[in-house]
Design a protein around this motif. Sequence first.
Motif, short mmCIF file in Angstrom:
data_model
loop_
_atom_site.label_atom_id
_atom_site.label_comp_id
_atom_site.label_asym_id
_atom_site.label_seq_id
_atom_site.Cartn_x
_atom_site.Cartn_y
_atom_site.Cartn_z
N TYR C 165 10.69 3.68 5.75
CA TYR C 165 9.43 4.32 5.41
C TYR C 165 8.83 3.77 4.12
O TYR C 165 7.60 3.75 3.96
CB TYR C 165 9.55 5.85 5.39
CG TYR C 165 10.14 6.49 4.18
CD1 TYR C 165 9.35 6.77 3.06
CD2 TYR C 165 11.47 6.88 4.15
CE1 TYR C 165 9.89 7.39 1.96
CE2 TYR C 165 12.01 7.50 3.06
CZ TYR C 165 11.22 7.76 1.95
OH TYR C 165 11.76 8.37 0.86
N ILE C 166 9.67 3.27 3.23
CA ILE C 166 9.14 2.63 2.03
C ILE C 166 8.45 1.32 2.41
O ILE C 166 7.37 1.00 1.92
CB ILE C 166 10.28 2.37 1.01
CG1 ILE C 166 10.88 3.69 0.54
CG2 ILE C 166 9.78 1.57 -0.18
CD1 ILE C 166 9.93 4.58 -0.23
N TYR C 167 9.08 0.55 3.34
CA TYR C 167 8.42 -0.66 3.82
C TYR C 167 7.07 -0.33 4.43
O TYR C 167 6.09 -1.03 4.21
CB TYR C 167 9.29 -1.35 4.89
CG TYR C 167 10.53 -1.98 4.33
CD1 TYR C 167 10.49 -2.69 3.13
CD2 TYR C 167 11.74 -1.88 5.00
CE1 TYR C 167 11.64 -3.27 2.63
CE2 TYR C 167 12.89 -2.45 4.50
CZ TYR C 167 12.83 -3.15 3.31
OH TYR C 167 13.97 -3.71 2.82
N SER C 168 7.06 0.75 5.23
CA SER C 168 5.81 1.01 5.94
C SER C 168 4.71 1.41 4.95
O SER C 168 3.56 1.02 5.11
CB SER C 168 6.02 2.03 7.06
OG SER C 168 5.76 3.32 6.63
N VAL C 169 5.06 2.15 3.89
CA VAL C 169 4.05 2.48 2.89
C VAL C 169 3.61 1.23 2.14
O VAL C 169 2.44 1.06 1.81
CB VAL C 169 4.59 3.54 1.90
CG1 VAL C 169 3.50 3.92 0.92
CG2 VAL C 169 5.06 4.77 2.62
N LYS C 170 4.56 0.32 1.90
CA LYS C 170 4.21 -0.94 1.25
C LYS C 170 3.20 -1.70 2.09
O LYS C 170 2.27 -2.32 1.57
CB LYS C 170 5.47 -1.81 1.09
CG LYS C 170 6.07 -1.72 -0.28
CD LYS C 170 7.16 -2.77 -0.43
CE LYS C 170 8.07 -2.38 -1.57
NZ LYS C 170 9.33 -3.12 -1.56
N LEU C 171 3.41 -1.66 3.41
CA LEU C 171 2.51 -2.39 4.30
C LEU C 171 1.10 -1.81 4.27
O LEU C 171 0.13 -2.49 4.56
CB LEU C 171 3.04 -2.36 5.73
CG LEU C 171 4.27 -3.21 5.99
CD1 LEU C 171 4.74 -3.05 7.40
CD2 LEU C 171 3.97 -4.67 5.70
N PHE C 172 0.99 -0.51 3.94
CA PHE C 172 -0.34 0.07 3.81
C PHE C 172 -1.02 -0.41 2.53
O PHE C 172 -2.19 -0.13 2.29
CB PHE C 172 -0.28 1.60 3.79
CG PHE C 172 0.22 2.19 5.07
CD1 PHE C 172 -0.21 1.69 6.28
CD2 PHE C 172 1.12 3.25 5.07
CE1 PHE C 172 0.25 2.23 7.47
CE2 PHE C 172 1.58 3.78 6.25
CZ PHE C 172 1.15 3.27 7.45
#
Lengths: 260, 244, 267
Positions: C165-172
Amino acid sequence: MLKVTDLCIKVHEKTTTDTLVKDVDLYMDRGDILGIVGESGSGKTMTALSIAGLLSRHDMEKSGEIEFEGINLLNVERRVLRKLQGNEISMIFQEPLNSLNPLRKIGWLVEESLRIHTTLDKEERKERALKALRDVELDNVEAIYESYPHELSGGMRQRVMIAAAMIIEPKLLIADEPTTALDVTIQAEIVELLKKINRERNTAILFISHDLSLVNTLCENVIVMQNGLVVESGKCSDIFNNPQEEYTKKLIAAIPKSPF
Amino acid sequence: MENVLEVKDLYVKFKKDKKPFYAVDGVSFEIKEGEILGLAGESGCGKSSLSRAILGIIKKNVTGEIIHYTKRPQMVFQDPAGSLDPGKRIGFILEEPLKIQGGFSKEERAAEVMNMLHLVDLPEEILNRFPDELSGGQRQRVCIAAALMQKPKLLIADEPVSALDVTVQSQILELLKKLHKELNLSVLFISHDLRVVYNLCDRVMVMKSGKIVDMGLKDEVFFNPKDPYTRILMDAARTKYVKN
Amino acid sequence: MEVNKNKRIKLILGITLTGIIFIMLLLGIIKTPYDPMEMSSELKLTGASFKHIMGCDQFGRDVFSRILVGVKETLIVAGAVVLIGSFFGTILGTITGYYGGILDEILMRITDAVLAFPSILLCLLIISLLGGGRNTLILALGIAFIPSFARIIRGEVLKIRSLDYIYSVKLFGASDLRIIFIHIIPNLKKVLLSTVLIGFNNAVLAEAGMSYLGMGVQPPMPSLGRMLSEAQTYIFTNPSIALFPGLIIVMMILGFSLLADAVSDLK
């Protein structure tokens, strides 16, 4: 050989009681391959564990009968149960890395049930272990005998598990999702190996999987479970070609269409 | 059709036992607008490293060219439980991409979230729940919804159905198909299940030891493989799924 | 079932003990039965009675009143120490855990050095530099507590940092600050709570220890450790004046430990 009647497994937590398995019946003869299919939470693993005598006794309430060779495994003494485990009934699991003691060499692990159930000496045990490793189609067994679980690949580890389970030639092998953690090419090999063991040694296999098409290729008979209940059971070919229950139809429809 | 992504000569280097080791070893391909490209391969073949390099999650020791022709792509992960912040409500999680992007009023954000909920077939009540109160399938729908909030043109899906039950798998795959059609979304679909890849994708790549060993239209790759490894893979799938 | 029962007993006992301590703290702040500093030659070393339920000490001061104030003093010190330790520990642990690299390496070696150094010695050093007293003690113990907090938080941040989920927020496109403050620190709550409770225990013990050595709260102000150290001389003739402060320390520690245990068991 194995006859399960009205098996119920309940867990009491605080004031509520969860029924994990309800009124399960199944029957296996020597050399049968029976599949249990179901999604997560269907109770398939619980059923398998209770047949293997691996469900601890106090926290769960079990009723019904699991009759193996005339002995009811549910109320037999611990001593008798231990004699059967590894000797007449063996089990292999999904993730071989978790089910092999990382601190012991493969040889030691494979010999474990010989150490428990027989009076063979060291040389005889090693001879049997090497043969068992060869029987599961491993090459270079002397080297594998001396290596540790983490030094082997996933497929090799699962073969070692099978060798350890088969070394004493049990009448029943319970396989709980034995191929799920493996790659496709390895999966096919393990399935072939299980078929061979069944054919050559007449070992009955209770094969638990969420993968219907895999069960269809391997098993003669199948039980479909959902929420702890047996939804449908019978010959694989019948159930696949002519499913009666709504849930079975849904499961079969969900299988990705095979291009092959 | 235009390309949304071009990858040229991509290398990702790791150190393994002090020896350099290429997780991605000279990979080139492109994804066209509105196409679903499948990436098949066994564990350890480098497919996850490839997707993470494309997204810029791994930056160190990546060489080669990655050209994005559109806005930054988004990703859907294998384990829907791990890809949602456990301490936030679904409403917050879905709004977060818009907040980060900026330029939306509170009302606009709420409206966008509602639209997205309808698109992925989730009920409105879900907005007030926490991730651990949802089923696996619902969680994966939330992940997909969150990934689409910034309206990317390319979605990378890394084994998005492998952790789900069979019946849920087929629903999520249907959803991906629908989104692909309605939003003209390009998808890089990574999976080890060859059947799923065949059903969903237009073109397929097969990856082994960091290299793309086979690439082409799906029927060609599946039934007329050029590479010996692809042949082994297809034969294995055949023994697994076909009763003899 | 068995396990659940144990958990509930732990929780109830923990709440009861900390509740008693809390009431004592309130009494210590609002009103004590006697002035804890008032001496009296007639009451010197008298045992427990209806008027003085825990007896009087060698100067004729009411032990119960002194314990009430002592609990307050001890809790102030322990609370402030834990506050300093957890605040700076969280900042350090989050930064090192999130960014990693050379900064992490340097800061972690420093905390290693501080951890390897006996904390008593460290406190002695700081106190001898700055002079004794309650505030210096708080500072000294606070500094000594930072590394262990930083370690625990860093471990947790390392774990969270690599979640999808940290990766996915980074991708945002989220900034590091946003990721740290909105997506990482709120998820440290549980770990932080149980660490704080355990840390609090250690701080109570450390305060008692330092005051016992005469380096904490200065006389005539009482603290539990001070009272123990003063009672030492009379341990054979009048054990009760040592008994009561000791008992309260035990209750405090036991209460917080049980509470910490119960909290960490909660899902």
